[in-house]
Design an enzyme around this catalytic site. Structure first.
Site, PDB file in Angstrom:
ATOM      1  CB  CYS A  74      -0.930  -0.031   1.207  1.00 21.64           C
ATOM      2  SG  CYS A  74      -1.797   1.507   1.534  1.00 21.64           S
ATOM      3  CB  CYS A  77       0.303   2.010   4.119  1.00 20.36           C
ATOM      4  SG  CYS A  77      -1.370   1.339   3.889  1.00 20.36           S
TER       5      CYS A  77
END
Length: 313
Positions: A74, A77
């Site tokens: 991700c 993230c």
């Protein structure tokens, strides 16, 4: 959820207790040690898996837990997670950050109904509150965390976890002692009762509502009246002159100084019941001094005041 939105009602939240109950003896969350984690904040930033989730639910009854569901693949993230770690660590134990690897913990992803990564939620009092599902600016994240704390306070969740190396809460600075009070205390320390009396009297003249000075003056006057007098001498003088009002009041002073509060009050009240005019007024003023010394909120003072009122009217 944006910074402008309010936290939702807990009424529709999913109950996490069933998932937590799968782990009857949950392990304690482990300290985050990944690179970029907040150092020096043990117990505040933790990695959790299914087995540790029960501990997180239990902890949320004492302190709000922020949940960061992330994944290695991700991209957002990599920006959001370090920011959350830094911000949560800055609250020094008022918040805990629980990090969940989405790929390794599908049950927790399902429990939080995470439809995308990152997903950030809170657990407060054992129940989840959705927060936001994308990387948002730091200022908005900070606003969300403040809202979490405010909502948690409404739910009675106001604890703090210990943080290694965090400074202990500073003791409140004592109020400065007024100069005339200090002058009186210094005089008392030196045994100079007249100077202490004069200082308290001057303080009261400047502020007739100075309760500390009024009580202090009553105490010092008591000390002055008893200075150099032995207990046997005082009681003998009063016993030999039952009509001597000053001698009887001095015995009441002696009783009060020895902690016999009820005896002092009773002696003065009984004496007052036999008097009229200036003598009665002198005893009333002595009683008022005794009330100040004992403390106006003392129940013994309240009882004596009621009888005093009946003697005056």
């Amino acid at each position: 959820m944006t910074a402008e939105q309010q936290l939702p009602s807990m009424g529709g939240a999913v109950d996490l207790s069933a998932l937590a109950a799968r782990h009857a003896q949950p392990a304690q969350p482990q300290q985050q040690s990944a690179e970029g984690g907040a150092q020096g904040a043990p117990g505040v930033i933790v990695d959790i898996a299914d087995a540790e989730f029960g501990a997180v639910v239990e902890l949320s009854n004492q302190v709000p837990v922020i949940v960061d569901i992330w994944a290695e693949w991700c991209g957002p993230c990599t920006q959001l997670s370090p920011m959350l770690e830094r911000l949560v660590a800055g609250y020094e134990g008022r918040l805990v950050l629980a990090k969940i690897d989405a790929d390794a913990n599908p049950q927790l992803v399902q429990a939080f109904q995470a439809q995308s990564i990152p997903t950030v939620a809170a657990v407060i009092g054992g129940r989840p509150v959705p927060l936001f599902t994308e990387a948002i600016p730091e200022e908005q994240v900070r606003d969300v965390l403040e809202q979490v704390l405010a909502f948690a306070e409404q739910q009675g969740v106001t604890g703090r976890v210990p943080v290694e190396g965090a400074a202990a809460p500073a003791e409140p600075e004592p109020d400065p002692v007024p100069p005339l009070h200090q002058e009186a205390y210094d005089a008392l320390e030196a045994g100079d009762l007249p100077t202490a009396i004069a200082a308290f009297e001057k303080a009261i003249a400047q502020n007739p509502r100075d309760a500390e000075a009024i009580a202090g003056l009553a105490q010092v006057r008591l000390l002055e009246r008893l200075q150099g007098k032995g207990a046997d001498e005082v009681r003998a003088a009063a016993g030999g002159a039952p009509d001597d009002v000053a001698a009887q009041m001095l015995v009441a002073d002696l009783d009060l100084s020895g902690g016999h509060v009820e005896d002092a009050f009773l002696r003065l009240l009984d004496l007052m019941a036999t008097l009229a005019g200036d003598a009665k007024q002198d005893v009333r003023l002595r009683l008022l001094d005794h009330f100040e010394i004992v403390g106006l909120d003392d129940p013994r003072v309240a009882a004596a005041r009621r009888r005093l009122t009946t003697l005056l009217y």
